[in-house]
Motif scaffolding. Structure first.
Motif, PDB file in Angstrom:
ATOM      1  N   THR A   1      24.379 -13.095  32.046  1.00 17.16           N
ATOM      2  CA  THR A   1      24.463 -11.872  31.261  1.00 17.16           C
ATOM      3  C   THR A   1      23.360 -10.910  31.692  1.00 17.16           C
ATOM      4  OG1 THR A   1      23.022 -12.677  29.491  1.00 17.16           O
ATOM      5  CG2 THR A   1      25.392 -13.139  29.290  1.00 17.16           C
ATOM      6  N   ALA A   2      23.568  -9.633  31.441  1.00 20.16           N
ATOM      7  CA  ALA A   2      22.580  -8.621  31.801  1.00 20.16           C
ATOM      8  C   ALA A   2      22.584  -7.526  30.747  1.00 20.16           C
ATOM      9  CB  ALA A   2      22.898  -8.018  33.172  1.00 20.16           C
ATOM     10  N   THR A   3      21.421  -7.013  30.434  1.00 18.19           N
ATOM     11  CA  THR A   3      21.294  -5.878  29.517  1.00 18.19           C
ATOM     12  C   THR A   3      21.005  -4.632  30.329  1.00 18.19           C
ATOM     13  OG1 THR A   3      20.442  -7.295  27.756  1.00 18.19           O
ATOM     14  CG2 THR A   3      20.016  -4.933  27.568  1.00 18.19           C
ATOM     15  N   PHE A   4      21.763  -3.577  30.086  1.00 18.84           N
ATOM     16  CA  PHE A   4      21.612  -2.348  30.863  1.00 18.84           C
ATOM     17  C   PHE A   4      21.309  -1.201  29.900  1.00 18.84           C
ATOM     18  CE2 PHE A   4      22.499   0.599  34.303  1.00 18.84           C
ATOM     19  CZ  PHE A   4      22.218  -0.164  35.428  1.00 18.84           C
ATOM     20  N   MET A   5      20.196  -0.514  30.113  1.00 19.02           N
ATOM     21  CA  MET A   5      19.790   0.607  29.271  1.00 19.02           C
ATOM     22  C   MET A   5      19.739   1.875  30.099  1.00 19.02           C
ATOM     23  SD  MET A   5      16.642  -1.008  27.064  1.00 19.02           S
ATOM     24  CE  MET A   5      16.717  -2.658  26.363  1.00 19.02           C
ATOM     25  N   HIS A   6      20.286   2.956  29.562  1.00 15.90           N
ATOM     26  CA  HIS A   6      20.195   4.258  30.214  1.00 15.90           C
ATOM     27  C   HIS A   6      20.486   5.343  29.174  1.00 15.90           C
ATOM     28  CE1 HIS A   6      24.602   4.493  30.262  1.00 15.90           C
ATOM     29  NE2 HIS A   6      24.614   3.270  30.751  1.00 15.90           N
ATOM     30  N   PRO A   7      20.211   6.609  29.468  1.00 14.43           N
ATOM     31  CA  PRO A   7      20.445   7.673  28.495  1.00 14.43           C
ATOM     32  C   PRO A   7      21.917   7.767  28.075  1.00 14.43           C
ATOM     33  CG  PRO A   7      19.051   8.446  30.281  1.00 14.43           C
ATOM     34  CD  PRO A   7      19.556   7.098  30.690  1.00 14.43           C
ATOM     35  N   ARG A   8      22.133   8.264  26.861  1.00 14.65           N
ATOM     36  CA  ARG A   8      23.500   8.437  26.373  1.00 14.65           C
ATOM     37  C   ARG A   8      24.225   9.525  27.159  1.00 14.65           C
ATOM     38  NH1 ARG A   8      20.779   8.632  21.426  1.00 14.65           N
ATOM     39  NH2 ARG A   8      21.436  10.787  21.054  1.00 14.65           N
ATOM     40  N   ILE A   9      23.477  10.546  27.579  1.00 13.22           N
ATOM     41  CA  ILE A   9      24.067  11.683  28.282  1.00 13.22           C
ATOM     42  C   ILE A   9      23.388  11.838  29.633  1.00 13.22           C
ATOM     43  CG2 ILE A   9      24.471  14.175  28.260  1.00 13.22           C
ATOM     44  CD1 ILE A   9      24.282  14.028  25.181  1.00 13.22           C
ATOM     45  N   LEU A  10      24.174  11.926  30.696  1.00 12.75           N
ATOM     46  CA  LEU A  10      23.680  12.246  32.028  1.00 12.75           C
ATOM     47  C   LEU A  10      24.400  13.503  32.500  1.00 12.75           C
ATOM     48  CD1 LEU A  10      23.518   8.790  33.869  1.00 12.75           C
ATOM     49  CD2 LEU A  10      21.589  10.260  33.286  1.00 12.75           C
ATOM     50  N   GLN A  11      23.665  14.593  32.651  1.00 13.11           N
ATOM     51  CA  GLN A  11      24.230  15.838  33.149  1.00 13.11           C
ATOM     52  C   GLN A  11      23.748  16.009  34.586  1.00 13.11           C
ATOM     53  OE1 GLN A  11      26.193  17.582  30.955  1.00 13.11           O
ATOM     54  NE2 GLN A  11      26.861  18.979  32.568  1.00 13.11           N
ATOM     55  N   LEU A  12      24.670  15.988  35.547  1.00 12.77           N
ATOM     56  CA  LEU A  12      24.293  15.901  36.953  1.00 12.77           C
ATOM     57  C   LEU A  12      24.802  17.086  37.749  1.00 12.77           C
ATOM     58  CD1 LEU A  12      25.436  12.178  37.457  1.00 12.77           C
ATOM     59  CD2 LEU A  12      23.202  12.961  36.680  1.00 12.77           C
ATOM     60  N   GLY A  13      24.024  17.470  38.780  1.00  6.87           N
ATOM     61  CA  GLY A  13      24.510  18.434  39.752  1.00  6.87           C
ATOM     62  C   GLY A  13      23.721  19.726  39.798  1.00  6.87           C
ATOM     63  N   GLY A  14      23.925  20.476  40.883  1.00 12.36           N
ATOM     64  CA  GLY A  14      23.263  21.761  41.045  1.00 12.36           C
ATOM     65  C   GLY A  14      23.639  22.720  39.929  1.00 12.36           C
ATOM     66  N   GLY A  15      22.628  23.299  39.279  1.00 13.46           N
ATOM     67  CA  GLY A  15      22.862  24.214  38.173  1.00 13.46           C
ATOM     68  C   GLY A  15      22.981  23.538  36.815  1.00 13.46           C
ATOM     69  N   ALA A  16      22.800  22.221  36.761  1.00 15.39           N
ATOM     70  CA  ALA A  16      22.931  21.505  35.487  1.00 15.39           C
ATOM     71  C   ALA A  16      21.934  21.982  34.445  1.00 15.39           C
ATOM     72  CB  ALA A  16      22.773  19.998  35.719  1.00 15.39           C
ATOM     73  N   ILE A  17      20.792  22.527  34.889  1.00 15.34           N
ATOM     74  CA  ILE A  17      19.788  22.998  33.937  1.00 15.34           C
ATOM     75  C   ILE A  17      20.358  24.083  33.021  1.00 15.34           C
ATOM     76  CG2 ILE A  17      18.865  24.720  35.548  1.00 15.34           C
ATOM     77  CD1 ILE A  17      16.882  22.635  32.974  1.00 15.34           C
ATOM     78  N   ASP A  18      21.347  24.810  33.498  1.00 12.12           N
ATOM     79  CA  ASP A  18      21.915  25.891  32.696  1.00 12.12           C
ATOM     80  C   ASP A  18      22.665  25.379  31.472  1.00 12.12           C
ATOM     81  OD1 ASP A  18      20.930  27.712  34.572  1.00 12.12           O
ATOM     82  OD2 ASP A  18      22.762  27.594  35.780  1.00 12.12           O
ATOM     83  N   THR A  19      22.958  24.081  31.429  1.00 15.00           N
ATOM     84  CA  THR A  19      23.716  23.507  30.311  1.00 15.00           C
ATOM     85  C   THR A  19      22.812  22.895  29.249  1.00 15.00           C
ATOM     86  OG1 THR A  19      23.901  21.267  31.276  1.00 15.00           O
ATOM     87  CG2 THR A  19      25.528  22.915  31.964  1.00 15.00           C
ATOM     88  N   ILE A  20      21.507  23.120  29.320  1.00 11.28           N
ATOM     89  CA  ILE A  20      20.594  22.415  28.430  1.00 11.28           C
ATOM     90  C   ILE A  20      20.821  22.765  26.961  1.00 11.28           C
ATOM     91  CG2 ILE A  20      18.700  24.092  28.584  1.00 11.28           C
ATOM     92  CD1 ILE A  20      16.822  21.550  28.652  1.00 11.28           C
ATOM     93  N   GLY A  21      21.270  23.962  26.684  1.00 10.39           N
ATOM     94  CA  GLY A  21      21.558  24.320  25.298  1.00 10.39           C
ATOM     95  C   GLY A  21      22.626  23.421  24.701  1.00 10.39           C
ATOM     96  N   ASP A  22      23.657  23.156  25.470  1.00  6.98           N
ATOM     97  CA  ASP A  22      24.729  22.277  25.008  1.00  6.98           C
ATOM     98  C   ASP A  22      24.223  20.848  24.834  1.00  6.98           C
ATOM     99  OD1 ASP A  22      27.586  21.650  24.497  1.00  6.98           O
ATOM    100  OD2 ASP A  22      27.432  20.531  26.364  1.00  6.98           O
ATOM    101  N   THR A  23      23.369  20.400  25.757  1.00  6.74           N
ATOM    102  CA  THR A  23      22.817  19.044  25.658  1.00  6.74           C
ATOM    103  C   THR A  23      21.947  18.898  24.416  1.00  6.74           C
ATOM    104  OG1 THR A  23      22.841  18.846  28.065  1.00  6.74           O
ATOM    105  CG2 THR A  23      21.460  17.299  26.862  1.00  6.74           C
ATOM    106  N   LEU A  24      21.134  19.909  24.125  1.00  3.69           N
ATOM    107  CA  LEU A  24      20.317  19.869  22.915  1.00  3.69           C
ATOM    108  C   LEU A  24      21.185  19.781  21.672  1.00  3.69           C
ATOM    109  CD1 LEU A  24      17.657  22.548  23.910  1.00  3.69           C
ATOM    110  CD2 LEU A  24      17.168  20.142  23.440  1.00  3.69           C
ATOM    111  N   ALA A  25      22.254  20.551  21.651  1.00  2.00           N
ATOM    112  CA  ALA A  25      23.149  20.520  20.492  1.00  2.00           C
ATOM    113  C   ALA A  25      23.761  19.144  20.299  1.00  2.00           C
ATOM    114  CB  ALA A  25      24.242  21.573  20.661  1.00  2.00           C
ATOM    115  N   LYS A  26      24.141  18.496  21.395  1.00  2.00           N
ATOM    116  CA  LYS A  26      24.755  17.165  21.301  1.00  2.00           C
ATOM    117  C   LYS A  26      23.770  16.110  20.801  1.00  2.00           C
ATOM    118  CE  LYS A  26      28.262  17.892  24.873  1.00  2.00           C
ATOM    119  NZ  LYS A  26      28.679  17.575  26.269  1.00  2.00           N
ATOM    120  N   THR A  27      22.483  16.325  21.044  1.00  2.00           N
ATOM    121  CA  THR A  27      21.479  15.367  20.593  1.00  2.00           C
ATOM    122  C   THR A  27      20.850  15.778  19.263  1.00  2.00           C
ATOM    123  OG1 THR A  27      19.827  16.488  21.984  1.00  2.00           O
ATOM    124  CG2 THR A  27      20.924  14.554  22.909  1.00  2.00           C
TER     125      THR A  27
END
Length: 386
Positions: free
Chosen positions: A2-28
């Protein structure tokens, strides 16, 4: 198995992803974040991209610029005060590994109280913490996807390893365009850190098929692109590849653990303020040479994955080729030895035993294929000196 895997609930990837931070904040559920960064980063255009995206989303925010290299308990305590004074409900860690690690540590103290040393390994912080959106601006530590933070105790000069669910960001925004134009030395050191993550996660005694997938990807991508990213800082393809490799390396080691290189690297950083990726690189070839006999098949696979040996080479040849390739990579990327970096030799010898004790206490050497004694670690510190 068995293995336990931990990572963030949301991964926003790619060039220009920083522009979506408002949406990410709202989701969290974050409405009034504290940006945790360093003073130099706060003056760069990348920071204006972040604040511009927040302004466009109508997000009210505060800024803490007290992050220091090799983050300290003093900086973390100041960040906790800034968070409380500002009435914030979450954080944005923005910058290199120091900024992300500082934000994680702030959250742990806010959620769990006490002092930072109360949470170092073997303690495991699993307390509720404010949501953290991690935004890396270097392709290196992989801290945006890990359960790890490393903080230096200013009272003891110990670089403390802290691992637990509380250190996993709620979300990560991985935008390679934030790394364009970063200087050669920073690109080399952070990239070599990521490569070390991939190798150590793959040979770790805690490796499993899930972490192997990410570790092999990290090694493959980084080895193929690190020189191009270092010598051609605006190469979009190389920068994107390095960001992917750093993230995969982070996901691998966060769930399989690092080994002897990281265990020995942290004390060098704490006592002599050597950048973390550089101290890893100083150690990597010699520690690999020390360890290969205990896991030749694994190290040979590393060599084949990185393309530094013939696909049909036997394991012994592949291991020799791997060690040679790591030494050549250090030469190509101008990695100094502790001696040529300018560390005082008398001070190095004076703290060598303490460094070995701290390395063992971190637990990381216990994951290494070849288990080292304190005397062997002290000897390895001598062997990497020059």
């Amino acid at each position: 198995m068995t293995a336990t895997f931990m990572h963030p609930r949301i991964l926003q990837l790619g060039g220009g992803a920083i522009d979506t931070i408002g949406d990410t904040l709202a989701k969290t559920g974050v409405r009034h974040p504290l940006i945790v960064t360093d003073p130099e980063m706060a003056r760069l255009p990348a920071f204006e991209r972040l604040t511009g995206a927040l302004d466009a989303a109508g997000v009210s925010y505060g800024t803490f610029t007290g992050v220091v290299p090799d983050p300290t308990t003093t900086a973390v305590d100041a960040g906790v005060a800034a968070y409380r004074d500002g009435g914030h409900d979450g954080m944005i860690g923005f910058g290199g590994g120091s900024s992300l690690d500082t934000a994680k540590a702030i959250g742990i103290l806010l959620g769990g109280g006490g002092q930072m040393r109360d949470w170092k390994v073997p303690a495991a912080p699993d307390v509720e913490v404010p949501p953290l959106i991690a935004v890396p601006t270097t392709a290196g530590t992989g801290s945006e996807v890990t359960k790890v933070t490393v903080i230096t105790d200013v009272e003891t000069d110990e670089k403390m390893l802290i691992m637990g669910l509380s250190a996993v960001p709620a979300a990560a925004i991985v935008d390679y365009t934030l790394t364009l134009g970063k200087p050669f030395r920073l690109t080399a050191d952070t990239g070599l850190d990521s490569l070390t993550h991939g190798i150590e996660a793959y040979v770790s005694r805690k490796a499993n098929p899930h972490t192997d997938t990410f570790a092999l990807s990290a090694m493959r991508v980084i080895s193929a692109n690190i020189r191009r990213a270092c010598f051609h800082g605006d190469d979009h393809d190389a920068r994107e590849a390095m960001m992917l490799g750093a993230m995969h390396g982070g996901m691998a080691f966060a769930n399989a653990s690092v080994c002897l290189v990281h265990g020995m690297s942290r004390p060098i950083g704490a006592f002599f303020h050597v950048p973390h990726g550089m101290s890893n690189a100083m150690l990597l070839p010699e520690i690999t040479a020390f360890s290969v006999e205990a896991a030749p098949e694994r190290y040979a696979t590393c060599a084949r994955t990185m393309g530094v040996t013939a696909p049909d080479s036997d394991d012994a040849t592949a291991c020799d080729d791997l060690i040679a390739a790591l030494r050549q990579l250090n030469r190509d990327l101008e990695v100094p030895t502790p001696k040529s970096y300018g560390i005082d030799p008398e001070r190095y010898q004076a703290v060598k035993e303490t460094m070995a004790e701290q390395a063992l206490a971190s637990g990381s050497p216990g994951n290494n294929p070849r288990q080292p004694s304190k005397a062997e670690i002290m000897d390895l510190y001598d062997r990497v000196w020059a």
